[in-house]
Design an enzyme around this catalytic site. Structure first.
Site, PDB file in Angstrom:
ATOM      1  N   SER A   1     -53.183  73.703  87.762  1.00  0.00           N
ATOM      2  CA  SER A   1     -53.595  71.746  87.518  1.00  0.00           C
ATOM      3  C   SER A   1     -53.101  71.071  86.018  1.00  0.00           C
ATOM      4  O   SER A   1     -54.125  70.573  85.413  1.00  0.00           O
ATOM      5  CB  SER A   1     -53.871  70.851  88.407  1.00  0.00           C
ATOM      6  N   PRO A   2     -52.977  72.324  85.028  1.00  0.00           N
ATOM      7  CA  PRO A   2     -53.373  72.136  84.055  1.00  0.00           C
ATOM      8  C   PRO A   2     -53.038  71.332  82.835  1.00  0.00           C
ATOM      9  O   PRO A   2     -53.315  70.186  82.002  1.00  0.00           O
ATOM     10  CB  PRO A   2     -52.958  73.916  82.928  1.00  0.00           C
TER      11      PRO A   2
ATOM     12  N   TYR B   1     -48.944  76.563 100.972  1.00  0.00           N
ATOM     13  CA  TYR B   1     -47.856  76.029 100.366  1.00  0.00           C
ATOM     14  C   TYR B   1     -46.910  75.877 101.228  1.00  0.00           C
ATOM     15  O   TYR B   1     -45.785  75.819 100.578  1.00  0.00           O
ATOM     16  CB  TYR B   1     -47.991  76.459  99.114  1.00  0.00           C
TER      17      TYR B   1
END
Length: 400
Positions: free
Chosen positions: A274-275, A125
């Site tokens: 990524s809910p 990231y």
């Protein structure tokens, strides 16, 4: 001889120190997970908490917070954390503009004070950037929280080789040491294989993680976006604590390919990333949204092109209509649906805004009845989803 004795004592002291740290971390992590002081919890969640979680007196009764805990994995692989975690990627990577570092650090610490004990990051990231940011934010809080990171992407001179993966034992160990240093911790709560490496047998990966657990460098391990065969093979070598895969109303593949059912069968936890479908299900993205071309991968994804967004927005309206009569937002509907699906699911939504953190945490209090779950699922399923979630290269790394 005296030198050997001294070396042995030093090694023993280091091992005792590490074990003491692990014990203190596990106890602190369990203590910070708190029982609900209002609202309802499911019967399954009561079993998990055993109704024994202690109150956290620093959280006012009306404040948005996570007040329940869930257990990922079982036996020696069991890992008790807050019922909702925090996905840290968007603090700097792939989500357009973001606040100053000072404000982001304050937000992460606010999440800790509101009961979050699981923070998710990765070396990729913004190569080491996110880990260092999270490490700075959690400095002084590591006796209260757990951090998960990931290995497996291949980097050369700090640049990701997007066509290859590297889960060789040497690279796993290198990434682990870097993550520990970047985060300023002695032990990682979870260490995930980010993507499968077709050139390294999963048994070798599992054995390496088993060694890291024995050495006290990680507490637990897991994998991302893998199939049931890989899970079974890896689990035989070193019990898996959690599988992390994308899962939300617009991507329910884990229900169809048997992964979610296998997690239930083997008592493995499940962590949906990524809910909210990269923010889409929160209702804050439309066809006119401009993504930062230098720092937002959504602009490259088929599902986030203007025509696809316009067509798929019908799903957001379903969540909005459902939540309107219940006093909850589309984001809360989406998160609560996930948490009501299975008691071993711990979503990790991310945000750079305090208002959205509060909104997300309130979802941990929401209980849906079986008929409500069915109504939601049937209504959403009737709407065709336009566009793939990934481009061809990224999709090729997802194990089918």
């Amino acid at each position: 001889i005296m030198n050997k004795i001294t070396d042995m004592k030093t090694e023993q002291n280091n091992e005792m120190s590490r074990r003491g740290f692990l014990k203190r971390t596990a106890l602190a992590g369990a203590a910070i997970c708190i029982a609900p002081t209002w609202g309802k919890v499911t019967a399954a969640e009561k079993v998990i908490t055993g109704e024994s979680a202690i109150s956290h007196t620093t959280i006012p009764s009306g404040m948005a917070a996570v007040r329940t805990q869930r257990t990922l994995g079982s036996g020696k692989a069991a890992f008790t954390v807050s019922a909702m975690g925090y996905g840290c990627m968007g603090l700097n990577h792939n989500r357009s503009q973001y606040p100053s570092k000072e404000k982001e650090i304050a937000l992460v610490r606010e999440a800790v004070e509101r009961g979050v004990t699981l923070f998710d990051t990765a070396e990729s990231y913004g190569y080491h950037v996110n880990e260092k940011l999270v490490g700075e934010a959690l400095k002084g809080y590591t006796d209260r929280v757990f951090v998960s990171s990931k290995f497996g992407h291949k980097f050369v001179n700090g640049v990701q080789v997007k066509t290859e993966e590297d889960s060789t034992p040497a690279n796993i160990r290198r990434v682990c040491e870097n993550s520990l240093r970047n985060l300023g911790v002695e032990t990682l709560g979870m260490f995930y294989q980010h993507r499968i490496d077709p050139n390294t047998p999963i048994e070798v990966v599992a054995e390496t993680c088993s060694e890291l657990i024995k050495e006290g460098k990680i507490l637990h391990w897991g994998m991302c976006e893998v199939n049931t065969d890989t899970i079974r093979r890896a689990h035989k070598i070193c019990p898996i604590t959690a599988i992390q895969s994308e899962y939300h109303f617009m991507h329910r593949t884990v229900e169809e390919n048997g992964v979610l059912a296998l997690c239930e069968e083997l008592d493995i936890g499940f962590v949906p990333y990524s809910p909210l479908n990269r923010g889409f299900l929160g209702g804050m993205i439309n066809e006119y949204t401009q993504f930062d071309t230098s720092n937002d991968n959504r602009q490259t994804l088929p599902r986030f092109q203007p025509k696809a967004i316009r067509a798929n927005y019908r799903i957001v309206e379903v969540l909005n209509a459902f939540g309107r009569t219940r006093g909850i937002t589309p984001a809360q509907v989406a998160l609560a649906w996930l948490m009501n699906k299975k008691p071993f699911i711990v979503p990790i939504p991310g945000t750079t805004k305090l208002s959205h953190l509060e909104e997300n945490l309130r979802a941990t209090e929401i209980i849906f009845m079986p008929q409500e779950m069915k109504e939601l699922e049937d209504t959403v399923a009737a709407i065709p989803i336009i566009g793939s979630r990934y481009d061809a290269l990224q999709e090729s790394k997802i194990q089918k």
